[in-house]
Design a protein around this motif. Structure first.
Motif, mmCIF file in Angstrom:
data_model
loop_
_atom_site.group_PDB
_atom_site.id
_atom_site.type_symbol
_atom_site.label_atom_id
_atom_site.label_comp_id
_atom_site.label_asym_id
_atom_site.label_seq_id
_atom_site.Cartn_x
_atom_site.Cartn_y
_atom_site.Cartn_z
ATOM 1 N N LEU A 77 9.300 3.112 -27.133
ATOM 2 C CA LEU A 77 8.985 2.838 -25.734
ATOM 3 C C LEU A 77 8.387 4.060 -25.042
ATOM 4 C CD1 LEU A 77 12.027 0.681 -24.587
ATOM 5 C CD2 LEU A 77 9.671 -0.063 -24.862
ATOM 6 N N ASN A 78 8.941 5.241 -25.339
ATOM 7 C CA ASN A 78 8.388 6.456 -24.756
ATOM 8 C C ASN A 78 6.952 6.676 -25.213
ATOM 9 O OD1 ASN A 78 10.619 7.116 -23.250
ATOM 10 N ND2 ASN A 78 11.481 8.474 -24.799
ATOM 11 N N LYS A 79 6.718 6.411 -26.487
ATOM 12 C CA LYS A 79 5.359 6.573 -27.020
ATOM 13 C C LYS A 79 4.419 5.562 -26.371
ATOM 14 C CE LYS A 79 2.827 6.861 -31.356
ATOM 15 N NZ LYS A 79 2.891 6.735 -32.800
ATOM 16 N N GLU A 80 4.872 4.311 -26.225
ATOM 17 C CA GLU A 80 4.048 3.291 -25.589
ATOM 18 C C GLU A 80 3.799 3.622 -24.120
ATOM 19 O OE1 GLU A 80 5.958 -0.459 -26.173
ATOM 20 O OE2 GLU A 80 5.640 -0.430 -28.336
ATOM 21 N N ASN A 81 4.828 4.116 -23.425
ATOM 22 C CA ASN A 81 4.658 4.498 -22.025
ATOM 23 C C ASN A 81 3.692 5.668 -21.887
ATOM 24 O OD1 ASN A 81 6.303 2.552 -20.965
ATOM 25 N ND2 ASN A 81 8.111 3.839 -20.941
ATOM 26 N N LYS A 82 3.798 6.595 -22.814
ATOM 27 C CA LYS A 82 2.892 7.731 -22.770
ATOM 28 C C LYS A 82 1.455 7.268 -22.981
ATOM 29 C CE LYS A 82 2.715 12.465 -24.401
ATOM 30 N NZ LYS A 82 3.274 13.421 -25.333
ATOM 31 N N GLU A 83 1.277 6.323 -23.916
ATOM 32 C CA GLU A 83 -0.059 5.787 -24.154
ATOM 33 C C GLU A 83 -0.533 4.950 -22.976
ATOM 34 O OE1 GLU A 83 0.057 3.616 -27.781
ATOM 35 O OE2 GLU A 83 0.296 5.405 -29.012
ATOM 36 N N SER A 84 0.375 4.231 -22.377
ATOM 37 C CA SER A 84 -0.032 3.354 -21.284
ATOM 38 C C SER A 84 -0.401 4.141 -20.033
ATOM 39 C CB SER A 84 1.064 2.347 -20.962
ATOM 40 O OG SER A 84 2.167 2.996 -20.383
ATOM 41 N N LEU A 85 0.005 5.391 -19.931
ATOM 42 C CA LEU A 85 -0.339 6.199 -18.788
ATOM 43 C C LEU A 85 -1.635 6.975 -19.011
ATOM 44 C CD1 LEU A 85 3.162 7.506 -17.765
ATOM 45 C CD2 LEU A 85 1.844 5.679 -16.748
ATOM 46 N N LEU A 86 -2.360 6.616 -20.049
ATOM 47 C CA LEU A 86 -3.667 7.203 -20.302
ATOM 48 C C LEU A 86 -4.735 6.197 -19.905
ATOM 49 C CD1 LEU A 86 -3.084 8.778 -23.828
ATOM 50 C CD2 LEU A 86 -2.938 9.903 -21.622
ATOM 51 N N VAL A 87 -5.870 6.706 -19.501
ATOM 52 C CA VAL A 87 -6.987 5.832 -19.155
ATOM 53 C C VAL A 87 -7.516 5.242 -20.456
ATOM 54 C CG1 VAL A 87 -9.278 5.719 -18.149
ATOM 55 C CG2 VAL A 87 -7.553 7.193 -17.131
ATOM 56 N N GLN A 88 -7.500 3.934 -20.542
ATOM 57 C CA GLN A 88 -7.913 3.273 -21.768
ATOM 58 C C GLN A 88 -9.255 2.571 -21.628
ATOM 59 O OE1 GLN A 88 -4.629 0.745 -22.790
ATOM 60 N NE2 GLN A 88 -3.283 2.472 -23.201
ATOM 61 N N GLU A 89 -9.644 2.251 -20.392
ATOM 62 C CA GLU A 89 -10.888 1.516 -20.206
ATOM 63 C C GLU A 89 -11.426 1.788 -18.802
ATOM 64 O OE1 GLU A 89 -12.470 -3.093 -20.627
ATOM 65 O OE2 GLU A 89 -10.334 -2.665 -20.718
ATOM 66 N N ILE A 90 -12.742 1.771 -18.698
ATOM 67 C CA ILE A 90 -13.398 1.939 -17.409
ATOM 68 C C ILE A 90 -14.282 0.723 -17.184
ATOM 69 C CG2 ILE A 90 -15.005 3.325 -16.069
ATOM 70 C CD1 ILE A 90 -14.085 5.729 -17.765
ATOM 71 N N LYS A 91 -14.111 0.081 -16.031
ATOM 72 C CA LYS A 91 -14.921 -1.087 -15.680
ATOM 73 C C LYS A 91 -15.673 -0.796 -14.386
ATOM 74 C CE LYS A 91 -12.038 -4.659 -17.735
ATOM 75 N NZ LYS A 91 -11.280 -5.896 -17.486
ATOM 76 N N LEU A 109 -13.531 10.362 -18.972
ATOM 77 C CA LEU A 109 -12.211 10.037 -18.437
ATOM 78 C C LEU A 109 -11.339 9.270 -19.422
ATOM 79 C CD1 LEU A 109 -13.172 8.885 -14.837
ATOM 80 C CD2 LEU A 109 -12.385 11.134 -15.578
ATOM 81 N N LEU A 110 -11.949 8.701 -20.442
ATOM 82 C CA LEU A 110 -11.176 7.916 -21.412
ATOM 83 C C LEU A 110 -10.164 8.813 -22.120
ATOM 84 C CD1 LEU A 110 -13.929 5.654 -22.954
ATOM 85 C CD2 LEU A 110 -12.117 4.981 -21.398
ATOM 86 N N ALA A 111 -8.978 8.292 -22.313
ATOM 87 C CA ALA A 111 -7.866 8.967 -22.985
ATOM 88 C C ALA A 111 -7.369 10.189 -22.215
ATOM 89 C CB ALA A 111 -8.243 9.345 -24.414
ATOM 90 N N LYS A 112 -7.659 10.250 -20.934
ATOM 91 C CA LYS A 112 -7.125 11.319 -20.085
ATOM 92 C C LYS A 112 -5.872 10.811 -19.381
ATOM 93 C CE LYS A 112 -10.591 14.237 -20.495
ATOM 94 N NZ LYS A 112 -10.531 15.415 -21.253
ATOM 95 N N ASP A 113 -5.084 11.756 -18.967
ATOM 96 C CA ASP A 113 -3.859 11.431 -18.245
ATOM 97 C C ASP A 113 -4.215 10.815 -16.898
ATOM 98 O OD1 ASP A 113 -1.213 11.323 -17.474
ATOM 99 O OD2 ASP A 113 -1.195 13.388 -16.756
ATOM 100 N N LEU A 114 -3.563 9.731 -16.554
ATOM 101 C CA LEU A 114 -3.869 8.996 -15.330
ATOM 102 C C LEU A 114 -3.648 9.857 -14.088
ATOM 103 C CD1 LEU A 114 -4.786 6.227 -14.374
ATOM 104 C CD2 LEU A 114 -2.411 5.571 -14.223
ATOM 105 N N GLU A 115 -2.637 10.696 -14.117
ATOM 106 C CA GLU A 115 -2.333 11.549 -12.971
ATOM 107 C C GLU A 115 -3.457 12.554 -12.731
ATOM 108 O OE1 GLU A 115 1.139 14.659 -11.527
ATOM 109 O OE2 GLU A 115 1.434 13.443 -13.316
ATOM 110 N N SER A 116 -3.958 13.182 -13.790
ATOM 111 C CA SER A 116 -5.033 14.161 -13.615
ATOM 112 C C SER A 116 -6.323 13.484 -13.171
ATOM 113 C CB SER A 116 -5.257 14.946 -14.904
ATOM 114 O OG SER A 116 -5.699 14.104 -15.935
ATOM 115 N N VAL A 117 -6.566 12.264 -13.638
ATOM 116 C CA VAL A 117 -7.751 11.526 -13.203
ATOM 117 C C VAL A 117 -7.644 11.210 -11.714
ATOM 118 C CG1 VAL A 117 -9.000 9.345 -13.451
ATOM 119 C CG2 VAL A 117 -8.247 10.575 -15.484
#
Length: 169
Positions: A69-83, A115-123
């Motif tokens: 879950l921690n790994k999934e949460n860490k991944e989910s808080l990364l930018v995965q797509e830009i629309k 921005l892809l795969a960057k931390d959401l907070e820094s973005v």
């Protein structure tokens, strides 16, 4: 001094025989009670060992799930797509499903591909720079130049930009 011969007197013989028989009986009663108590304690210890073993297995499973879950949460808080969505394309005679609109969206997405795969907070902290990057972009569609203006931005694992086009001066 001499020890009296008690083995010849019947009263003393019964007394000593009673003591020996009483000692054996009390010893057997002690062994029975001690064995029963030890058996109960042994069963309790075995039961507790099983509970500890099950608890350790359960804890290890929970820890593995927590790590996942921690790994999934860490991944989910990364930018995965830009629309990018252009909201007023019809105003300029461009169809929302036309190739020009698609190419314009792709050009904007290419500028933001860092921005892809960057931390959401820094973005999110750098949102002003990102908005200036997009707004300074000039697009050429159908031999006309358009300036991009951001109307709305949605920040999540997918960053959505709602932009409007206006004629470039």
């Amino acid at each position: 001094m001499r020890i009296p011969q008690y083995y010849r007197r019947k009263g003393w013989q019964r007394f000593f025989a009673g003591m020996i028989i009483g000692g054996f009986i009390s010893w057997f009663i002690f062994l029975f009670m001690f064995g029963t108590l030890q058996e109960k304690q042994t069963l309790l210890i075995e039961k507790q060992k099983e509970e500890i073993k099950d608890s350790k297995k359960y804890v290890s499973i929970l820890q593995e799930d927590l790590k996942k879950l921690n790994k999934e949460n860490k991944e989910s808080l990364l930018v995965q797509e830009i629309k990018v969505k252009i909201t007023n394309a019809e105003k300029f005679g461009l169809k929302s499903d036309s190739l020009d609109i698609f190419q314009a969206q792709e050009k904007i997405q290419e500028d933001l591909s860092d921005l892809l795969a960057k931390d959401l907070e820094s973005v999110y902290k750098n949102n002003e720079i990102i908005e200036k990057t997009i707004e300074n972009k000039t697009l050429k569609l159908n031999e006309k130049r358009y300036q991009v203006e951001i109307q709305k931005v949605g920040y999540f694992t997918t960053i959505e930009f709602y932009v409007e086009l206006k004629f470039a001066d």
